[in-house]
Design an enzyme around this catalytic site. Sequence first.
Site, PDB file in Angstrom:
ATOM      1  N   SER A  44      -5.812   3.536   4.292  1.00 12.99           N
ATOM      2  CA  SER A  44      -5.272   2.858   3.144  1.00 12.99           C
ATOM      3  C   SER A  44      -6.415   1.838   2.604  1.00 12.99           C
ATOM      4  CB  SER A  44      -4.448   1.527   3.845  1.00 12.99           C
ATOM      5  OG  SER A  44      -3.594   1.110   2.953  1.00 12.99           O
TER       6      SER A  44
ATOM      7  N   SER B 125       0.791  -1.163   0.124  1.00 11.60           N
ATOM      8  CA  SER B 125      -0.036  -0.006  -0.050  1.00 11.60           C
ATOM      9  C   SER B 125       0.888   1.348  -0.087  1.00 11.60           C
ATOM     10  CB  SER B 125      -0.913   0.017   1.242  1.00 11.60           C
ATOM     11  OG  SER B 125      -1.965  -0.633   1.061  1.00 11.60           O
TER      12      SER B 125
ATOM     13  N   LYS C  55       0.192   3.759  -2.689  1.00  7.31           N
ATOM     14  CA  LYS C  55      -0.910   4.957  -2.642  1.00  7.31           C
ATOM     15  C   LYS C  55      -0.225   6.147  -2.463  1.00  7.31           C
ATOM     16  CE  LYS C  55      -4.533   2.040  -0.737  1.00  7.31           C
ATOM     17  NZ  LYS C  55      -3.879   0.734  -0.374  1.00  7.31           N
TER      18      LYS C  55
END
Length: 448
Positions: A130, A66, A69
């Site tokens: 997230s 993640s 991102k």
Amino acid sequence: MRYNLRKFVPLLLVTMVMLLTIAIQPHSVKAAEPVDIEAESAILVDYETGNIIYAKNPDMALPPASMTKIMTEYLVHEAIEEGQISWDTTTQISDYAYSISADTSSSGVGLQQNKDYTVKQLYDAMAINSDNATSIALAELIAGSEGEFVKMMNAKAEEMGLTDTEFVNSTGLANSSLGENVPEGTDPNANNLLSARSSALLAYRLINDYPEALDVTKIPSTEFEGETITNWNWMLKHGEESSSLQQFYYEGMDGLKTGHTDLAKYAFTGTAEQDGNRLISVVMKTESMEARFQETAKLLDYGFEQFENQEIFPAGYQLEGESSIPVLKGKEDTVQVATDQAFNASVKGEQAENYTIEYHFNEDLMNESGELTAPIEKGEKVGTAKVTYNGDDENYGSILPDESPGSINLVAQDAVEKNNWFMLTLGAIGSFFTDIFSTVVDTVKGWF
């Protein structure tokens, strides 16, 4: 029996010195020990200078999970800055994004279809919790499809100078987990790849270009659709209801992004500021959720406790013996040169003494005699000043690819006008007769 105390004074002094050495030595050795980070790859960067303070396998391309991102966040901010969307722009959730949101094995805030969500709502859920589906929804809103958004991600990565990097989706999930929704143009079995160095540079660009991003990443928890969502960054100051997380709290922590998949294990790109000094840290492939924060704390402690940002050479610095350059065809015979900005570095202990500077003049601007030709403008770049570290400690360089580490501009301190035609003519005539006289003298010498 009488003792001669004078005989014992040298022995007493030696004993005292030995005792002091024993008492002080353990602390000195401890302070000099390099930090030992239990992660496959790690890096620590001073934000102000871009200097790398610590590095362990920093160029190893690994799945960032993640932490992907961070790039998605950057492109959202950029789209808003360019007027393509605003924080109040609304969008609805596609079948693809909804299927990801409904997957309980994935980060999700429980999105609904046939309902308008603002960019701000989606962004906050992505940056704080997230959330994967909100990342997809934002990618589709900005680029039309996640496949097109991935092209934007890779183009921006190239523009930023991110090496050892490949994006295949906007979330950090493995493409193999996306089923029929694998972004067009990407390998169904591929993963995003990012090195610790590139993750640190990406974080630097987000903070530098859009510092307001930290206003969101520092939020420990918030409300989404009436439900509380929590930040996976345990190093933030969470409330009393999350007292178990307080052991991981780190002073000054305000971002940035965690990551976890079975393949990537546990990763974290963090940033903290103390006493006006900001550090960026990255740990990749640690063994547990707790370990990624424990190793990050070790990195940050190392940076804040042992390094200090110092001005090594001030703006306007002039190197002795090279402070001026001769000028041809000018109203002045020389021009003063100096650095146009200060050189700063993250310094450990007395390392500032181990930096040297040398000038490199632009040969294209100078003739064979090493002269600049008038006219010369004030502030005109005439070369570079290269700063070199000559200490024993390892110098890891900088994460900033568009700036040569240790290189600053060397500029003219004053303008030098070109001489008028009359003075230039006199000079040329003088040179002509000087050359003739020299030739005659050489000829006469040859007769004898």
